[in-house]
Design a protein around this motif. Structure first.
Motif, PDB file in Angstrom:
ATOM      1  N   GLN A  26      21.406  31.861  75.566  1.00 14.48           N
ATOM      2  CA  GLN A  26      22.622  31.043  75.489  1.00 14.48           C
ATOM      3  C   GLN A  26      23.589  31.395  76.623  1.00 14.48           C
ATOM      4  O   GLN A  26      24.154  30.519  77.265  1.00 14.48           O
ATOM      5  CB  GLN A  26      23.299  31.230  74.131  1.00 14.48           C
ATOM      6  N   TYR A  60      15.534  27.746  76.516  1.00 17.79           N
ATOM      7  CA  TYR A  60      16.613  26.981  75.900  1.00 17.79           C
ATOM      8  C   TYR A  60      16.200  25.525  75.697  1.00 17.79           C
ATOM      9  O   TYR A  60      16.371  24.959  74.631  1.00 17.79           O
ATOM     10  CB  TYR A  60      17.875  27.059  76.766  1.00 17.79           C
ATOM     11  N   HIS A  61      15.635  24.929  76.727  1.00 14.95           N
ATOM     12  CA  HIS A  61      15.283  23.508  76.657  1.00 14.95           C
ATOM     13  C   HIS A  61      13.970  23.249  75.911  1.00 14.95           C
ATOM     14  O   HIS A  61      13.773  22.141  75.411  1.00 14.95           O
ATOM     15  CB  HIS A  61      15.258  22.909  78.059  1.00 14.95           C
ATOM     16  N   PRO A  64      15.051  23.226  71.459  1.00 13.44           N
ATOM     17  CA  PRO A  64      16.383  22.636  71.213  1.00 13.44           C
ATOM     18  C   PRO A  64      16.900  22.821  69.787  1.00 13.44           C
ATOM     19  O   PRO A  64      18.098  23.077  69.596  1.00 13.44           O
ATOM     20  CB  PRO A  64      16.197  21.154  71.557  1.00 13.44           C
ATOM     21  N   GLU A  65      16.034  22.707  68.798  1.00  8.69           N
ATOM     22  CA  GLU A  65      16.490  22.872  67.403  1.00  8.69           C
ATOM     23  C   GLU A  65      16.972  24.299  67.160  1.00  8.69           C
ATOM     24  O   GLU A  65      18.016  24.513  66.545  1.00  8.69           O
ATOM     25  CB  GLU A  65      15.373  22.509  66.422  1.00  8.69           C
ATOM     26  N   ARG A  68      20.308  24.804  68.905  1.00  7.28           N
ATOM     27  CA  ARG A  68      21.400  24.114  68.201  1.00  7.28           C
ATOM     28  C   ARG A  68      21.796  24.879  66.937  1.00  7.28           C
ATOM     29  O   ARG A  68      22.973  24.986  66.609  1.00  7.28           O
ATOM     30  CB  ARG A  68      21.010  22.674  67.861  1.00  7.28           C
ATOM     31  N   THR A  69      20.810  25.423  66.242  1.00  6.40           N
ATOM     32  CA  THR A  69      21.097  26.230  65.050  1.00  6.40           C
ATOM     33  C   THR A  69      21.926  27.455  65.425  1.00  6.40           C
ATOM     34  O   THR A  69      22.907  27.784  64.753  1.00  6.40           O
ATOM     35  CB  THR A  69      19.787  26.650  64.353  1.00  6.40           C
ATOM     36  N   GLU A  71      23.863  27.811  68.034  1.00  7.50           N
ATOM     37  CA  GLU A  71      25.197  27.352  68.432  1.00  7.50           C
ATOM     38  C   GLU A  71      26.057  27.032  67.205  1.00  7.50           C
ATOM     39  O   GLU A  71      27.247  27.370  67.176  1.00  7.50           O
ATOM     40  CB  GLU A  71      25.087  26.151  69.366  1.00  7.50           C
ATOM     41  N   ARG A  72      25.464  26.407  66.199  1.00 12.75           N
ATOM     42  CA  ARG A  72      26.203  26.113  64.965  1.00 12.75           C
ATOM     43  C   ARG A  72      26.615  27.402  64.260  1.00 12.75           C
ATOM     44  O   ARG A  72      27.736  27.520  63.746  1.00 12.75           O
ATOM     45  CB  ARG A  72      25.368  25.235  64.030  1.00 12.75           C
ATOM     46  N   GLN A  75      29.543  28.936  66.136  1.00 16.44           N
ATOM     47  CA  GLN A  75      30.779  28.195  65.887  1.00 16.44           C
ATOM     48  C   GLN A  75      31.313  28.477  64.476  1.00 16.44           C
ATOM     49  O   GLN A  75      32.507  28.645  64.285  1.00 16.44           O
ATOM     50  CB  GLN A  75      30.559  26.695  66.084  1.00 16.44           C
TER      51      GLN A  75
END
Length: 93
Positions: A26, A60-61, A64-65, A68-69, A71-72, A75
């Motif tokens: 990340q 990273y690419h 993606p899932e 995204r998890t 990153e969530r 946050q």
């Protein structure tokens, strides 16, 4: 510059990072794709092979899932602990 080729592993807080380092996938993605730094610059600043930077970007690419998890989750942790921070404007002399 390091000549060690590093694998992507999940030993640190269950987040993908470069083996033997605390540098996360990340973080590298943010440096290159959000801050606009050249991959060679990121590699030089963190004593990595440029191949490690590209390996992290590829990871990273390619996942993606998973990313995204993560990153969530990050946050959510920020929001959960936001009340513990102090705005500099709220500090009195």
């Amino acid at each position: 510059m390091s000549q060690v080729t590093r694998r992507i592993v999940r030993e640190l807080h269950d987040e993908p990072h470069l083996e033997g380092r605390r540098i996360t996938v990340q973080f590298i993605k943010e440096q290159v794709e959000e801050r606009g730094l050249d991959p060679r610059t990121v590699a030089d600043r963190h004593d990595l092979d440029v191949a490690d930077v590209y390996r992290a970007l590829t990871y990273y690419h390619d996942h993606p899932e998973e990313m995204r998890t993560i990153e969530r989750q990050q946050q959510s942790a920020i929001e959960k602990h936001d009340h513990l921070t102090t705005d500099p404007d709220d500090v009195r002399d």
